[in-house]
Design a protein around this motif. Structure first.
Motif, PDB file in Angstrom:
ATOM      1  N   GLU A  59      16.241  -3.495  43.224  1.00 52.86           N
ATOM      2  CA  GLU A  59      16.928  -3.302  41.942  1.00 52.86           C
ATOM      3  C   GLU A  59      17.827  -4.485  41.625  1.00 52.86           C
ATOM      4  O   GLU A  59      17.859  -4.969  40.490  1.00 52.86           O
ATOM      5  CB  GLU A  59      17.746  -2.013  42.010  1.00 52.86           C
ATOM      6  N   ASP A  60      18.556  -4.968  42.631  1.00 53.94           N
ATOM      7  CA  ASP A  60      19.432  -6.126  42.441  1.00 53.94           C
ATOM      8  C   ASP A  60      18.621  -7.372  42.098  1.00 53.94           C
ATOM      9  O   ASP A  60      19.028  -8.181  41.263  1.00 53.94           O
ATOM     10  CB  ASP A  60      20.278  -6.374  43.689  1.00 53.94           C
ATOM     11  N   ALA A  61      17.477  -7.534  42.729  1.00 58.11           N
ATOM     12  CA  ALA A  61      16.626  -8.694  42.449  1.00 58.11           C
ATOM     13  C   ALA A  61      16.108  -8.636  41.017  1.00 58.11           C
ATOM     14  O   ALA A  61      16.068  -9.668  40.325  1.00 58.11           O
ATOM     15  CB  ALA A  61      15.466  -8.745  43.432  1.00 58.11           C
ATOM     16  N   LYS A  62      15.718  -7.443  40.564  1.00 62.33           N
ATOM     17  CA  LYS A  62      15.265  -7.297  39.178  1.00 62.33           C
ATOM     18  C   LYS A  62      16.385  -7.619  38.208  1.00 62.33           C
ATOM     19  O   LYS A  62      16.188  -8.300  37.204  1.00 62.33           O
ATOM     20  CB  LYS A  62      14.774  -5.870  38.922  1.00 62.33           C
ATOM     21  N   ALA A  63      17.580  -7.114  38.516  1.00 62.16           N
ATOM     22  CA  ALA A  63      18.728  -7.357  37.647  1.00 62.16           C
ATOM     23  C   ALA A  63      19.069  -8.841  37.627  1.00 62.16           C
ATOM     24  O   ALA A  63      19.387  -9.398  36.566  1.00 62.16           O
ATOM     25  CB  ALA A  63      19.922  -6.547  38.119  1.00 62.16           C
ATOM     26  N   ALA A  64      18.981  -9.494  38.761  1.00 64.52           N
ATOM     27  CA  ALA A  64      19.275 -10.921  38.825  1.00 64.52           C
ATOM     28  C   ALA A  64      18.229 -11.712  38.045  1.00 64.52           C
ATOM     29  O   ALA A  64      18.557 -12.660  37.324  1.00 64.52           O
ATOM     30  CB  ALA A  64      19.320 -11.390  40.277  1.00 64.52           C
ATOM     31  N   ALA A  65      16.966 -11.331  38.165  1.00 59.13           N
ATOM     32  CA  ALA A  65      15.902 -12.029  37.439  1.00 59.13           C
ATOM     33  C   ALA A  65      16.061 -11.803  35.942  1.00 59.13           C
ATOM     34  O   ALA A  65      15.880 -12.719  35.137  1.00 59.13           O
ATOM     35  CB  ALA A  65      14.541 -11.535  37.911  1.00 59.13           C
ATOM     36  N   LYS A  66      16.411 -10.598  35.554  1.00 56.01           N
ATOM     37  CA  LYS A  66      16.611 -10.280  34.153  1.00 56.01           C
ATOM     38  C   LYS A  66      17.813 -11.047  33.602  1.00 56.01           C
ATOM     39  O   LYS A  66      17.781 -11.584  32.500  1.00 56.01           O
ATOM     40  CB  LYS A  66      16.820  -8.779  33.994  1.00 56.01           C
ATOM     41  N   GLY A  67      18.876 -11.095  34.415  1.00 54.60           N
ATOM     42  CA  GLY A  67      20.079 -11.823  34.012  1.00 54.60           C
ATOM     43  C   GLY A  67      19.823 -13.319  33.913  1.00 54.60           C
ATOM     44  O   GLY A  67      20.317 -13.985  33.011  1.00 54.60           O
ATOM     45  N   ALA A  68      19.026 -13.849  34.800  1.00 60.11           N
ATOM     46  CA  ALA A  68      18.712 -15.274  34.777  1.00 60.11           C
ATOM     47  C   ALA A  68      17.848 -15.598  33.567  1.00 60.11           C
ATOM     48  O   ALA A  68      18.010 -16.656  32.947  1.00 60.11           O
ATOM     49  CB  ALA A  68      17.997 -15.675  36.060  1.00 60.11           C
ATOM     50  N   ALA A  69      16.970 -14.701  33.202  1.00 60.85           N
ATOM     51  CA  ALA A  69      16.117 -14.929  32.033  1.00 60.85           C
ATOM     52  C   ALA A  69      16.952 -14.911  30.764  1.00 60.85           C
ATOM     53  O   ALA A  69      16.698 -15.677  29.835  1.00 60.85           O
ATOM     54  CB  ALA A  69      15.032 -13.865  31.970  1.00 60.85           C
ATOM     55  N   LYS A  70      17.928 -14.062  30.682  1.00 61.35           N
ATOM     56  CA  LYS A  70      18.791 -13.987  29.499  1.00 61.35           C
ATOM     57  C   LYS A  70      19.688 -15.208  29.400  1.00 61.35           C
ATOM     58  O   LYS A  70      19.989 -15.685  28.313  1.00 61.35           O
ATOM     59  CB  LYS A  70      19.658 -12.735  29.550  1.00 61.35           C
ATOM     60  N   LYS A  71      20.151 -15.723  30.522  1.00 63.80           N
ATOM     61  CA  LYS A  71      21.085 -16.843  30.519  1.00 63.80           C
ATOM     62  C   LYS A  71      20.409 -18.164  30.152  1.00 63.80           C
ATOM     63  O   LYS A  71      21.046 -19.057  29.662  1.00 63.80           O
ATOM     64  CB  LYS A  71      21.751 -16.974  31.887  1.00 63.80           C
ATOM     65  N   LYS A  72      19.111 -18.257  30.393  1.00 62.46           N
ATOM     66  CA  LYS A  72      18.419 -19.501  30.088  1.00 62.46           C
ATOM     67  C   LYS A  72      18.311 -19.644  28.556  1.00 62.46           C
ATOM     68  O   LYS A  72      17.764 -18.799  27.882  1.00 62.46           O
ATOM     69  CB  LYS A  72      17.013 -19.509  30.685  1.00 62.46           C
ATOM     70  N   LYS A  73      18.874 -20.693  28.069  1.00 66.38           N
ATOM     71  CA  LYS A  73      18.788 -21.009  26.645  1.00 66.38           C
ATOM     72  C   LYS A  73      18.072 -22.338  26.504  1.00 66.38           C
ATOM     73  O   LYS A  73      18.221 -23.223  27.337  1.00 66.38           O
ATOM     74  CB  LYS A  73      20.183 -21.104  26.030  1.00 66.38           C
ATOM     75  N   PRO A  74      17.313 -22.464  25.457  1.00 69.54           N
ATOM     76  CA  PRO A  74      16.621 -23.741  25.289  1.00 69.54           C
ATOM     77  C   PRO A  74      17.631 -24.870  25.094  1.00 69.54           C
ATOM     78  O   PRO A  74      18.704 -24.681  24.506  1.00 69.54           O
ATOM     79  CB  PRO A  74      15.785 -23.537  24.049  1.00 69.54           C
ATOM     80  N   ALA A  75      17.291 -25.983  25.617  1.00 69.47           N
ATOM     81  CA  ALA A  75      18.171 -27.143  25.502  1.00 69.47           C
ATOM     82  C   ALA A  75      18.204 -27.585  24.021  1.00 69.47           C
ATOM     83  O   ALA A  75      17.183 -27.557  23.348  1.00 69.47           O
ATOM     84  CB  ALA A  75      17.670 -28.279  26.365  1.00 69.47           C
ATOM     85  N   PRO A  76      19.387 -27.931  23.546  1.00 70.07           N
ATOM     86  CA  PRO A  76      19.475 -28.371  22.132  1.00 70.07           C
ATOM     87  C   PRO A  76      18.688 -29.664  21.916  1.00 70.07           C
ATOM     88  O   PRO A  76      18.725 -30.583  22.720  1.00 70.07           O
ATOM     89  CB  PRO A  76      20.963 -28.599  21.926  1.00 70.07           C
ATOM     90  N   LYS A  77      17.958 -29.667  20.825  1.00 68.25           N
ATOM     91  CA  LYS A  77      17.170 -30.851  20.501  1.00 68.25           C
ATOM     92  C   LYS A  77      18.049 -31.820  19.741  1.00 68.25           C
ATOM     93  O   LYS A  77      18.776 -31.459  18.854  1.00 68.25           O
ATOM     94  CB  LYS A  77      15.960 -30.459  19.667  1.00 68.25           C
TER      95      LYS A  77
END
Length: 78
Positions: A59-77
């Motif tokens: 469960e913690d691994a899923k939450a961490a993966a989900k949290g990491a996916a949300k935190k990733k933002k595309p780099a500004p062009k």
């Protein structure tokens, strides 16, 4: 008469020793059963706790993966 008294006493001692041995054997048997049931209880408890720990880790691994996916933002062009 003294001979008969000695013989009676010897028979009583033999009977007493047999009774003591029977009680020790009974105690030994019940102690072994208690010991084995304690071991079995410990194994079951350990298995249950391991299942809970693994479920929590997943469960913690899923939450961490989900949290990491949300935190990733595309780099500004730019």
């Amino acid at each position: 008469m003294a001979e008969r008294s000695k013989q009676t006493r010897a028979q009583a001692e033999v009977a007493f020793r047999k009774a003591q041995k029977a009680e020790r054997d009974k105690d030994k048997s019940s102690a072994m059963q208690e010991y084995e049931s304690g071991i079995e209880a410990t194994r079951k408890k350990t298995a249950r706790l391991k299942e809970l720990r693994l479920a929590k880790e997943a469960e913690d691994a899923k939450a961490a993966a989900k949290g990491a996916a949300k935190k990733k933002k595309p780099a500004p062009k730019g």
